[in-house]
Design a protein around this motif. Structure first.
Motif, PDB file in Angstrom:
ATOM      1  N   ILE A 104      -4.359  -0.596  -2.745  1.00  0.00           N
ATOM      2  CA  ILE A 104      -3.436  -1.788  -2.666  1.00  0.00           C
ATOM      3  C   ILE A 104      -3.165  -2.105  -4.105  1.00  0.00           C
ATOM      4  N   GLY A 105      -2.127  -2.562  -4.187  1.00  0.00           N
ATOM      5  CA  GLY A 105      -1.277  -3.088  -5.550  1.00  0.00           C
ATOM      6  C   GLY A 105      -0.239  -4.164  -5.543  1.00  0.00           C
ATOM      7  N   GLY A 106       0.189  -4.580  -6.489  1.00  0.00           N
ATOM      8  CA  GLY A 106       1.174  -5.662  -6.157  1.00  0.00           C
ATOM      9  C   GLY A 106       1.590  -6.117  -7.526  1.00  0.00           C
ATOM     10  N   LEU A 107       2.207  -7.419  -7.495  1.00  0.00           N
ATOM     11  CA  LEU A 107       2.727  -8.213  -8.689  1.00  0.00           C
ATOM     12  C   LEU A 107       1.852  -9.535  -8.643  1.00  0.00           C
ATOM     13  N   ILE A 129      -7.135  -7.419  -5.665  1.00  0.00           N
ATOM     14  CA  ILE A 129      -7.355  -6.086  -5.251  1.00  0.00           C
ATOM     15  C   ILE A 129      -8.801  -5.957  -5.030  1.00  0.00           C
ATOM     16  N   GLU A 130      -9.590  -6.906  -6.070  1.00  0.00           N
ATOM     17  CA  GLU A 130     -11.130  -6.901  -5.787  1.00  0.00           C
ATOM     18  C   GLU A 130     -11.326  -7.324  -4.392  1.00  0.00           C
ATOM     19  N   ASN A 131     -10.711  -8.339  -3.931  1.00  0.00           N
ATOM     20  CA  ASN A 131     -10.888  -8.815  -2.574  1.00  0.00           C
ATOM     21  C   ASN A 131     -10.976  -8.020  -1.299  1.00  0.00           C
ATOM     22  N   THR A 132     -10.191  -6.769  -1.461  1.00  0.00           N
ATOM     23  CA  THR A 132      -9.915  -5.894  -0.544  1.00  0.00           C
ATOM     24  C   THR A 132     -11.146  -4.961  -0.403  1.00  0.00           C
ATOM     25  N   ILE A 133     -11.104  -4.359   0.712  1.00  0.00           N
ATOM     26  CA  ILE A 133     -12.292  -3.293   0.957  1.00  0.00           C
ATOM     27  C   ILE A 133     -11.833  -1.883   0.382  1.00  0.00           C
ATOM     28  N   SER A 166       0.831  -1.224   0.039  1.00  0.00           N
ATOM     29  CA  SER A 166       0.029  -0.126  -0.111  1.00  0.00           C
ATOM     30  C   SER A 166       1.025   1.352  -0.067  1.00  0.00           C
ATOM     31  N   SER A 167       0.641   2.564  -0.569  1.00  0.00           N
ATOM     32  CA  SER A 167      -0.729   2.576  -1.065  1.00  0.00           C
ATOM     33  C   SER A 167      -0.544   3.461  -2.418  1.00  0.00           C
ATOM     34  N   LEU A 225      -8.450  -4.103   7.735  1.00  0.00           N
ATOM     35  CA  LEU A 225      -8.451  -5.695   7.078  1.00  0.00           C
ATOM     36  C   LEU A 225      -7.920  -5.907   5.827  1.00  0.00           C
ATOM     37  N   ASP A 226      -7.467  -4.940   5.163  1.00  0.00           N
ATOM     38  CA  ASP A 226      -7.170  -5.231   3.771  1.00  0.00           C
ATOM     39  C   ASP A 226      -6.022  -6.229   3.618  1.00  0.00           C
ATOM     40  N   PRO A 227      -4.936  -6.070   4.666  1.00  0.00           N
ATOM     41  CA  PRO A 227      -3.935  -7.136   4.553  1.00  0.00           C
ATOM     42  C   PRO A 227      -4.474  -8.503   4.779  1.00  0.00           C
ATOM     43  N   VAL A 228      -5.485  -8.537   5.520  1.00  0.00           N
ATOM     44  CA  VAL A 228      -5.877  -9.952   5.554  1.00  0.00           C
ATOM     45  C   VAL A 228      -6.477 -10.574   4.539  1.00  0.00           C
ATOM     46  N   LEU A 229      -7.169  -9.444   3.785  1.00  0.00           N
ATOM     47  CA  LEU A 229      -8.117  -9.990   2.353  1.00  0.00           C
ATOM     48  C   LEU A 229      -7.227 -10.399   1.482  1.00  0.00           C
ATOM     49  N   VAL A 230      -6.164  -9.659   1.309  1.00  0.00           N
ATOM     50  CA  VAL A 230      -5.079  -9.921   0.346  1.00  0.00           C
ATOM     51  C   VAL A 230      -4.448 -11.251   0.522  1.00  0.00           C
TER      52      VAL A 230
END
Length: 309
Positions: free
Chosen positions: A290-293, A280-284, A246-247, A256-261
């Motif tokens: 949130i982003g990533g690889l 990303i769609e899994n997060t709030i 993030s971000s 809870l975004d880290p939990v959902l990732v």
């Protein structure tokens, strides 16, 4: 007008910011002979500080509404995740095979395996998670959610500045598939250089922790890393070796975004590479936070299921 007296534990907003974020007062320090109140976000992973004259107490009705909205978002996310598992959308799709002569053979094997699955003869193991958090209250909420999602998660409370020194030893002890490194963060007010780590409260500590982990294990699929908090320096954390961070738009992320990732990675079949947009769609918070690889899933299916357990 008399300034309301505030104390540690009070729920407040900052008047100069239009009351946009609700905070809890966690400490008070003396700076230049004035009391400066240290604040942490309610359900948002942000830190800030303020003088008492800029703080306004929040009513019980507002606190109740914050809790109601928070619980509604969490419950909706959990319900969506569990429904997706029932529908079999976590990496059960068969990979296409282009080699002639092998397609039919593989299809027969897949049909037989599906038959076993339908009979309840298979079992699975999601990836194991180590969650290191700078905030004990947030970690408690996260561990409760991991449990609701049937995830094997180990939590440790370590202040952001100490995480880099302790993370590798913890990974050796716990042996996780996924490591979450989070806590609180925030940008210095009025910054124009968004890449300079000195303009963030804790981003440099998250970067150091990721570097330590990648020095220990450089394989992005072997050890999956999420790092960061509200407004963290996304680019620096990814460059250090995180799979997700993030971000991207320096927004506030949900606690809870880290939990959902982690859930998305833990329950995606190891044969599949998780699409970033699905994570990303899994997060709030979504794409702004949130982003990533691309990252391979950590869910392993087994067969046959033991009749003794």
């Amino acid at each position: 007008m008399e300034v309301a007296k505030v104390k540690i534990g009070d729920i407040v907003v900052r008047k100069s910011y239009g009351g946009d974020i609700t905070f809890k007062i966690i400490d008070v320090v003396i700076r230049d002979n004035e009391d400066v109140f240290l604040l942490k976000g309610i359900n948002l992973r942000i830190e800030a500080d303020s003088l008492s004259e800029d703080l306004q107490l929040v009513s019980e009705d507002v606190i109740y509404e914050i809790d109601r909205v928070f619980n509604k978002k969490v419950n909706a996310s959990i319900k969506k995740i569990l429904m997706n598992r029932v529908k079999g959308t976590r990496g059960d799709k068969s990979a296409a095979i282009d080699f002639k002569g092998k397609v039919k053979e593989m299809q027969l094997k897949q049909d037989k395996y599906k038959e076993y699955k339908n009979k309840g003869m298979t079992f699975g193991r999601p990836g194991k998670i180590l969650h290191v958090d700078g905030d004990a209250e947030y970690l408690e909420v996260c561990l409760k959610t991991y449990k609701q999602l049937s995830l094997d998660a180990v939590g440790r409370v370590i202040s952001e500045k100490d995480q880099a020194n302790e993370i590798v030893d913890l990974v050796k002890e716990v042996k996780p598939d996924i490591v979450v490194i989070t806590g609180h963060d925030g940008m210095v007010k009025g910054i124009t250089d968004y890449i300079n780590l000195n303009n963030y409260r804790n981003s440099k500590f998250f970067v150091d922790a990721v570097v330590a982990l990648r020095t220990y294990n450089s394989n992005y699929d072997d050890l999956v890393i999420f790092a960061g908090a509200c407004q963290s320096c996304y680019e620096a954390i990814l460059d250090a070796g995180a799979n997700f961070a993030s971000s991207p738009e320096r927004v506030l992320i949900h606690c809870l975004d880290p939990v959902l990732v982690s859930e998305k990675i833990a329950y995606t079949n190891i044969e599949s590479v998780v699409a970033i947009e699905d994570v990303i769609e899994n997060t709030i918070t979504g794409i702004s936070g949130i982003g990533g690889l691309q990252t391979r899933g950590k869910y392993r299916e087994g067969f046959p299921k033991s009749k003794y357990i």
